[in-house]
Design an enzyme around this catalytic site. Structure first.
Site, mmCIF file in Angstrom:
data_model
loop_
_atom_site.group_PDB
_atom_site.id
_atom_site.type_symbol
_atom_site.label_atom_id
_atom_site.label_comp_id
_atom_site.label_asym_id
_atom_site.label_seq_id
_atom_site.Cartn_x
_atom_site.Cartn_y
_atom_site.Cartn_z
ATOM 1 N N LYS A 1 -5.841 -7.801 -9.066
ATOM 2 C CA LYS A 1 -5.496 -6.548 -8.389
ATOM 3 C C LYS A 1 -4.799 -5.606 -9.368
ATOM 4 O O LYS A 1 -3.655 -5.831 -9.733
ATOM 5 C CB LYS A 1 -4.573 -6.863 -7.209
ATOM 6 N N LYS B 1 -2.791 -5.930 3.501
ATOM 7 C CA LYS B 1 -2.077 -5.544 4.718
ATOM 8 C C LYS B 1 -2.772 -6.018 5.989
ATOM 9 O O LYS B 1 -2.118 -6.258 7.003
ATOM 10 C CB LYS B 1 -1.835 -4.031 4.752
ATOM 11 N N GLY C 1 -2.886 2.497 4.197
ATOM 12 C CA GLY C 1 -1.991 3.350 3.413
ATOM 13 C C GLY C 1 -2.590 4.709 3.120
ATOM 14 O O GLY C 1 -1.887 5.717 3.061
ATOM 15 N N ASN C 2 -3.927 4.767 2.961
ATOM 16 C CA ASN C 2 -4.577 6.045 2.686
ATOM 17 C C ASN C 2 -4.470 7.003 3.869
ATOM 18 O O ASN C 2 -4.551 8.220 3.706
ATOM 19 C CB ASN C 2 -6.048 5.818 2.321
#
Length: 316
Positions: free
Chosen positions: A131, A216, A14-15
């Site tokens: 998380k 992911k 995602g980054n």
């Protein structure tokens, strides 16, 4: 059916997609070039991606909306925020890919699949949610959500309170048959965004959103298994996996067998928050069927990695 090309599932961080709308618009163009290189080689490509910065932005926006008018707006479920992130990341990514492929004279449609991923309510992660997600809250706001919603919260280093959720392992991709049909009809498919929307099976045929975040890399591994892919590529911030990372004895690894990878895992060579899940997912896919391989490398090195020129290859 005999496949001449390779069927590849790519796990994209995602980054790598930026932390806001403007950054994402720029980032997907670079991503599209690297993926188009693999498509141009004749490979079938399915893309899974993270959503850490993006889903955080959505959650913060929804929290501010609730704060602005708490009588009108309720706290958005995490599953809904993940679905939103899948839509807007997929929108940018599929358009960037479409443009790049057409510029190369490649006629291949791209489609984003809103993807639910089944998790088990008995997964031990639900007993110890760790998380952190969403924005920082005051103690009063946190107490209200604990009281009204039963959320788990933690105090975060004096900066305020944050909600914590579980990170269970994926059991099955709900929309796998549709994803298969798209791949087999010559589509590039974007699926399992943010690890997928985590759901439980409940009574009848109902699927209920779970308060959880699926890693992911593990979601991409399960997707690759169920698609009968040939290769799982996990793209990260380093060109190769290394042992003794950050020390004078640091050693980059070009190849790993599952057995050697497991040995390094037991020795604590890979940090839990970064490289560990990538190596674990790569090993799981390699062991899931004959002839399956995994590759861990940089986004811009994906083509060279498939050609055996760089990256860390995990194979039997």
């Amino acid at each position: 059916m005999v496949r001449v090309s390779k069927r590849i599932v790519i796990a994209l961080g995602g980054n790598a997609l930026g932390s806001n709308l403007e950054e994402q618009m720029k980032a997907v163009k670079n991503t599209a070039v690297a993926i188009a290189d693999l498509i141009e080689e004749g490979n079938e490509i399915v893309i899974a991606h993270g959503n850490g910065p993006q889903v955080g932005m959505i959650q913060n926006a929804m929290t501010e909306l609730r704060r602005s008018n708490p009588e009108k707006y309720v706290q958005s479920p995490l599953s809904v925020c993940v679905a939103m992130s899948q839509g807007y990341i997929g929108y940018d990514l599929q358009n960037a890919l479409r443009e790049e492929l057409l510029d190369r004279g490649i006629q291949k449609d791209c489609a984003t699949m809103l993807t639910q991923v089944e998790v088990s309510p008995d997964d031990p992660a639900f007993k110890n949610p760790t998380k952190p997600i969403g924005s920082f809250m005051t103690k009063e706001e946190a107490d209200e959500l604990v009281r009204e919603k039963g959320y788990k919260v933690i105090e975060d280093s004096g900066r305020g309170y944050r909600r914590v959720v579980a990170s269970p392992k994926p059991v099955s991709i709900v929309e796998i048959d549709t994803i298969k049909a798209l791949v087999e009809s010559n589509h590039v498919v974007i699926a399992c965004g943010g690890g997928g929307i985590p759901v439980f099976k409940t009574g009848g045929h109902h699927l209920k959103g779970a308060a959880a975040v699926i890693d992911k890399d593990f979601a991409a591994e399960k997707l690759a298994e169920q698609l009968n892919a040939d290769c799982l590529i996990i793209l990260t911030a380093v060109e190769k996996v290394a042992i003794h990372f950050g020390t004078p004895e640091q050693e980059a690894l070009s190849e790993l067998t599952p057995e050697l990878a497991e040995k390094y895992i037991e020795e604590g060579e890979f940090p839990a928050g970064s490289m560990l899940p990538k190596v674990q997912a790569a090993v799981a896919f390699t062991q899931s069927g004959e002839g399956r391989t995994s590759l861990i490398t940089l986004l811009e090195k994906a083509k060279d990695g498939i050609a055996g020129k760089t990256g860390t290859l995990i194979h039997q």
